[in-house]
Design an enzyme around this catalytic site. Sequence first.
Site, PDB file in Angstrom:
ATOM      1  CB  CYS A 126     -13.251 -19.014  13.747  1.00 19.05           C
ATOM      2  SG  CYS A 126     -15.051 -18.926  13.929  1.00 19.05           S
ATOM      3  CG  HIS A 168     -13.525 -17.409  19.422  1.00 18.30           C
ATOM      4  ND1 HIS A 168     -12.532 -17.229  18.485  1.00 18.30           N
ATOM      5  CD2 HIS A 168     -14.546 -18.046  18.766  1.00 18.30           C
ATOM      6  CE1 HIS A 168     -12.930 -17.728  17.320  1.00 18.30           C
ATOM      7  NE2 HIS A 168     -14.142 -18.248  17.472  1.00 18.30           N
ATOM      8  CD  GLU A 169     -17.031 -20.359  20.743  1.00 12.60           C
ATOM      9  OE1 GLU A 169     -18.095 -20.207  20.104  1.00 12.60           O
ATOM     10  OE2 GLU A 169     -15.982 -20.753  20.211  1.00 12.60           O
ATOM     11  CG  HIS A 172     -18.977 -16.841  17.252  1.00 11.62           C
ATOM     12  ND1 HIS A 172     -18.926 -16.568  15.901  1.00 11.62           N
ATOM     13  CD2 HIS A 172     -17.954 -17.695  17.495  1.00 11.62           C
ATOM     14  CE1 HIS A 172     -17.913 -17.224  15.348  1.00 11.62           C
ATOM     15  NE2 HIS A 172     -17.305 -17.911  16.294  1.00 11.62           N
TER      16      HIS A 172
END
Length: 213
Positions: A126, A168-169, A172
């Site tokens: 990351c 993953h994004e 966030h």
Amino acid sequence: MASSSDLTPLRDLVEQLLSRTGPLPIVAAGDPVLRRAAEPFDGQLDPSLLARFVAALRDTMHAAPGVGLAAPQVGVPLRLAVIEDPAPVPDEIREVRGRVPLPFRVLVNPVYEPVGAARAAFFEGCLSVPGWQAVVARPAEVRLLAQDEHGSPVDEVFTGWPARIVQHETDHLDGMLYLDRAELRSLSSNEAMAERWTQPTPAEAAKGLGFPL
């Protein structure tokens, strides 16, 4: 639609970021903005400012370099992310990880859900946790619901490495870092990764570091 009083602070924040030259500064783990759910995008940035912000996110992602960048990673708590992966990897890795080229995309207000029960475990890093990687088991296939930067609906299924990037994004934007999902015994520095764990799968790392796959 957000009220005008709600719009000003975010507009000012983005304008301030865009007033600088070069890539935007990437926020590192420990900053509260990475641990809060981002605000849904509802016109807080007018189309021109949004386009400039998206372009800056893309430039910053390329410069890092990375394959995805969420707005909170540059300190902007909006539910917005960009993704792109040219997938410059050997064929062996491409086949095992399903890492295929992913064209540039803008994800506005994304959510995802697993498709099926299959999961895949690979090392992941990351930009907001520089210098480290860890193994994360994620659904191998997900359905993404979102809008693009023009407000058009997105309803698409992603598999392989693109599915990992999407998850993953989007995480966030929910205030979650990949470490929250990682097998912490696998945590490895970039140097250790280069020296020891370059294999297509983390099987050898699991044996050496003592974590389950």
